[in-house]
Design a protein around this motif. Structure first.
Motif, short mmCIF file in Angstrom:
data_model
loop_
_atom_site.label_atom_id
_atom_site.label_comp_id
_atom_site.label_asym_id
_atom_site.label_seq_id
_atom_site.Cartn_x
_atom_site.Cartn_y
_atom_site.Cartn_z
N ASN A 1 34.05 -26.02 -2.07
CA ASN A 1 34.90 -25.22 -0.90
C ASN A 1 35.68 -26.61 -0.24
O ASN A 1 34.75 -27.12 0.47
N ASN B 1 38.18 -27.15 2.73
CA ASN B 1 39.03 -26.64 3.90
C ASN B 1 40.24 -27.25 4.09
O ASN B 1 40.20 -28.30 4.81
N LYS C 1 27.07 -35.23 5.97
CA LYS C 1 27.51 -34.05 6.76
C LYS C 1 28.87 -33.96 7.58
O LYS C 1 29.80 -33.40 7.32
N ALA D 1 32.51 -32.74 6.71
CA ALA D 1 33.09 -31.87 7.43
C ALA D 1 34.49 -32.47 8.08
O ALA D 1 35.38 -31.49 8.26
N GLY E 1 37.10 -31.70 5.75
CA GLY E 1 37.24 -30.46 5.13
C GLY E 1 36.37 -29.99 3.95
O GLY E 1 36.66 -29.19 3.49
N ASP F 1 33.75 -28.70 3.04
CA ASP F 1 32.77 -27.65 3.72
C ASP F 1 31.49 -27.53 3.07
O ASP F 1 30.62 -27.63 3.35
N SER F 2 31.70 -27.36 1.49
CA SER F 2 30.56 -27.10 0.73
C SER F 2 29.76 -28.19 0.65
O SER F 2 28.36 -28.24 0.59
N GLN G 1 27.82 -28.58 3.90
CA GLN G 1 26.65 -27.48 3.89
C GLN G 1 25.39 -27.98 3.33
O GLN G 1 24.59 -27.74 3.74
N THR H 1 33.87 -32.74 -5.48
CA THR H 1 34.69 -32.59 -4.08
C THR H 1 35.72 -33.76 -3.95
O THR H 1 36.70 -33.47 -3.54
#
Length: 113
Positions: free
Chosen positions: A7, A9, A61, A65, A68, A70-71, A74, A105
């Protein structure tokens, strides 16, 4: 091999692009290489230095973030918490997912930019 659920963002990614302007691509390239470095540092410290391993998970992390991812952020967040609680079984399980998730990613971000 099952597909990895990544994911990104895109609003956060493009906000960084707007903020950094001509420095976006070099900064993004650095950040993406940091994903790998932080994972390697985490791997190196995982069994010998819980404090440092936790710090590497925290940095992964934050870096994820910020751009973007996000996964990835997380997973790193869950790993950071598992390490801080000395839940090594969960931490080890999460750590094993990182290399493939980092690769997926990076591919997803590079497709967007």
């Amino acid at each position: 091999m099952s597909e990895i659920d990544v994911n990104i963002n895109s609003d956060a990614l493009f906000a960084m692009q707007d903020l950094l302007q001509d420095q976006f691509l070099p900064t993004l390239e650095f950040c993406l290489t940091e994903f790998d470095r932080l994972y390697q540092d985490l791997e190196n410290d995982f069994d010998s230095n819980l404090t440092e391993a936790t710090r590497h998970a925290h940095s992964l992390k934050s870096n994820a973030a910020q751009f973007g991812a996000d996964s990835l952020a997380q997973i790193a967040r869950q790993l950071e918490h598992a390490l801080s609680e000395s839940n090594m079984a969960l931490a080890s399980e999460l750590k094993t997912t990182l290399p493939a998730h980092i690769s997926a990613t990076k591919d997803a971000i590079n497709r967007l930019v």
